[in-house]
Design an enzyme around this catalytic site. Structure first.
Site, short mmCIF file in Angstrom:
data_model
loop_
_atom_site.label_atom_id
_atom_site.label_comp_id
_atom_site.label_asym_id
_atom_site.label_seq_id
_atom_site.Cartn_x
_atom_site.Cartn_y
_atom_site.Cartn_z
N SER A 127 -9.76 1.87 2.83
CA SER A 127 -8.90 2.63 1.95
C SER A 127 -7.86 1.78 1.21
CB SER A 127 -8.17 3.70 2.76
OG SER A 127 -7.31 3.10 3.72
N SER A 176 -9.98 -0.42 7.10
CA SER A 176 -9.39 -0.33 5.75
C SER A 176 -8.70 -1.58 5.23
CB SER A 176 -8.41 0.83 5.68
OG SER A 176 -9.13 2.02 5.49
N LYS A 220 0.85 -1.20 0.00
CA LYS A 220 0.00 0.00 0.00
C LYS A 220 0.88 1.25 0.00
CE LYS A 220 -3.90 2.01 2.64
NZ LYS A 220 -4.73 1.87 3.85
N1 GLN Z 1 -13.18 4.20 6.12
C1 GLN Z 1 -12.63 4.68 7.36
C2 GLN Z 1 -12.22 6.12 7.20
O1 GLN Z 1 -12.52 6.67 6.21
C3 GLN Z 1 -11.48 3.82 7.77
C4 GLN Z 1 -10.24 4.13 7.03
C5 GLN Z 1 -9.07 3.30 7.46
O2 GLN Z 1 -9.21 2.29 8.13
N2 GLN Z 1 -7.90 3.78 7.08
O3 GLN Z 1 -11.64 6.71 8.05
#
Ligand code: GLN
Length: 488
Positions: free
Chosen positions: A154, A178, A79
């Site tokens: 994400s 995420s 990532k």
């Molecule tokens: N979807 C969540 C957010 O927008 C979690 C994101 C994540 O785990 N990095 O913050």
């Protein structure tokens, strides 16, 4: 096809010299060339660099230097938020410009020492803020099961790359879901380890008290193998915990007789898609038939999790992202004075979701609102953690759906941040409580055929039991064997 193998299958072949690391890497590069135009899991990849790493691994094999290399010759995608020496690092954002990492994150050092090929930069929501990978400055990633749909986020690139067999496994990060949410939506196995299990050194921070690095893989065994490699205390991350790392693959013996699993009544809510509910109900029956007992439990503060998260995460993000100021690094936009330089650089470099979070976070930390929002959210966070610790006095693990629905359409929620935030209702509490969680495939919707994810949550440092249950379930059902049809 070598790119379709699991870590266990590929490393066995390489160790026996049936295939080389170069052949495995080339197979992944060919696959990326063939399908990534449709998926866009990768922001970039450097073929010559990947092949050079593979040749170095093949040398080790030639010299017989293969002991303690559980990832021998395995191409692993990363990532775009983890530092890999001499590779670009953009966090899915424009603001870092042409930044190249001067050092390796601890998890990358560990992967390299284990014999992995560090393969490419995977797309993500900007600074890991989002649930669909639509917030990337590098374009959207598409779900390999249906390219009109999002892969989740994400870590959408990390999930899609595994689902499309572009690499053998990947690393992502999970702050509120995420890893688990995109794993569910793309039909792979994704785990968020317990907070402190894995070093965050070299991970660009979003919300430091919630972030953890974790693996995406095609099956539970590979996930355990990766956890073995990346776990452990690191003196460069003061929040990593000095606890021995067991061999997580040892727990995968299929025997879950007598284990107690809790089903939280607060998670089987309205808004839960009937096909997702049916798949989780069937998983409960399956686990019972394997000898586990499943009982209803209560996590009474569940309703407050999303609100609490969306105060704490933006608050930490607003502080962490202050460093992107155009002075030390970043694509600078000049101004007449420092203040103008900051605001022009940040105004041009950050996308709308990141700006929204910085504004929210700054607000909840400002004097006068700190007590009403931030401090209160911290108190509720403690209550949420206590809910879990109390439940874990009675049960060994908790079972829930990973997401309320299967993958949604590209664009469906991008104009409504609140709807987007609600797609992580089932994953957020795990980060607030600091416990571990894994998502694995538990079925498909009928039409279109889209993966459904089952979430198992474990005690702090309870990854062994959690993975044991996940593995027993997986092996007795075989959902993970179904592959997305793409580029056929
Ligand atoms: N979807 C969540 C957010 O927008 C979690 C994101 C994540 O785990 N990095 O913050």
């Amino acid at each position: 096809m070598l790119n379709q193998l699991t870590i266990s299958e590929l490393t066995a072949k390489i160790a026996k010299r049936e295939v080389s690391a170069r052949e495995a890497t080339q197979a992944c590069l060919d696959r990326v060339a063939k399908v990534d135009g449709q998926i866009h899991a990768f922001i970039s990849h450097n073929d010559a660099d990947a092949l050079a790493q593979a040749d170095a691994v093949d040398k080790l094999v030639e010299q017989g230097d293969i002991a303690n290399r559980p990832l021998l010759g395995v191409p692993i995608g990363i990532k775009d938020v983890l530092a890999v020496k001499d590779h670009p690092l953009n966090c899915g954002s424009k603001i870092l410009g042409n930044f190249v990492s001067p050092y390796d994150a601890t998890v990358i050092e560990k992967l390299k020492a284990a014999g992995a090929i560090i393969f490419g930069r995977l797309n993500m929501d900007e600074f890991a803020m989002g649930s669909s990978t639509e917030n990337s400055a590098f374009g959207i990633t598409r779900n390999p099961w249906d390219t009109t749909r999002i892969p989740g986020g994400s870590s959408g690139g990390s999930a899609a790359a595994v689902a499309a067999d572009e690499v053998i496994a990947t690393l992502g990060t999970d702050t509120g879901g995420s890893i688990r949410q995109p794993a569910a939506l793309c039909g792979c196995v994704g785990m968020k380890p317990t907070y402190g299990r894995v070093s965050r050194y070299g991970l660009v921070a979003f919300a430091s008290s919630l972030d953890q690095v974790g693996p995406f893989s095609k099956d539970v065994r590979d996930n355990a193998t990766l956890l073995n490699v990346i776990s452990g205390y690191d003196k460069r991350d003061s929040t990593s915990v000095n606890q021995p790392v067991p061999d997580y693959t040892k727990a995968l013996d299929g025997n879950i007789k007598g284990l107690r699993i809790g089903l939280p009544k607060e998670y089987m809510i309205g808004g839960l898609d009937p096909e997702v509910k049916a798949a989780v109900d069937a998983a409960v029956k399956q686990l019972q038939s394997l000898g586990a007992t499943v009982e209803e439990i209560s996590l009474p503060h569940t309703d407050y999790a999303a609100a609490t998260y969306y105060i704490i995460a933006p608050a930490e993000a607003s502080a962490n992202l202050a460093r992107f100021d155009g002075i030390r690094y970043c694509a600078r936009v000049d101004g007449a004075d420092p203040i103008e330089l900051y605001s022009k650089t940040r105004g041009a470099g950050f996308g709308p979701e990141v700006k929204r979070r910085i504004i929210l976070g700054t607000y909840v930390l400002s004097s006068g609102y700190y007590d009403a929002y931030y401090l209160r959210a911290q108190k509720v966070r403690t209550l949420i953690r206590q809910d879990f610790l109390k439940a874990f006095e009675k049960v060994d693990a908790i079972i829930t759906p990973t997401t309320p629905t299967a993958a949604f359409k590209i664009g469906e929620k991008s104009d409504d941040p609140l709807q987007m935030y609600l797609s992580d209702v089932f994953t957020i509490s795990c980060n607030l409580a600091g416990i571990c969680g894994v998502s694995l495939p538990c079925g498909f919707t009928k039409s279109p055929k889209l993966p459904i994810g089952l979430q198992l949550l474990g005690k702090p440092f309870g990854e062994e039991v959690m993975l044991k249950i996940a593995h027993a379930y997986e092996q007795s059902t075989g959902w993970h064997k179904e592959r997305a049809v793409i580029g056929a």
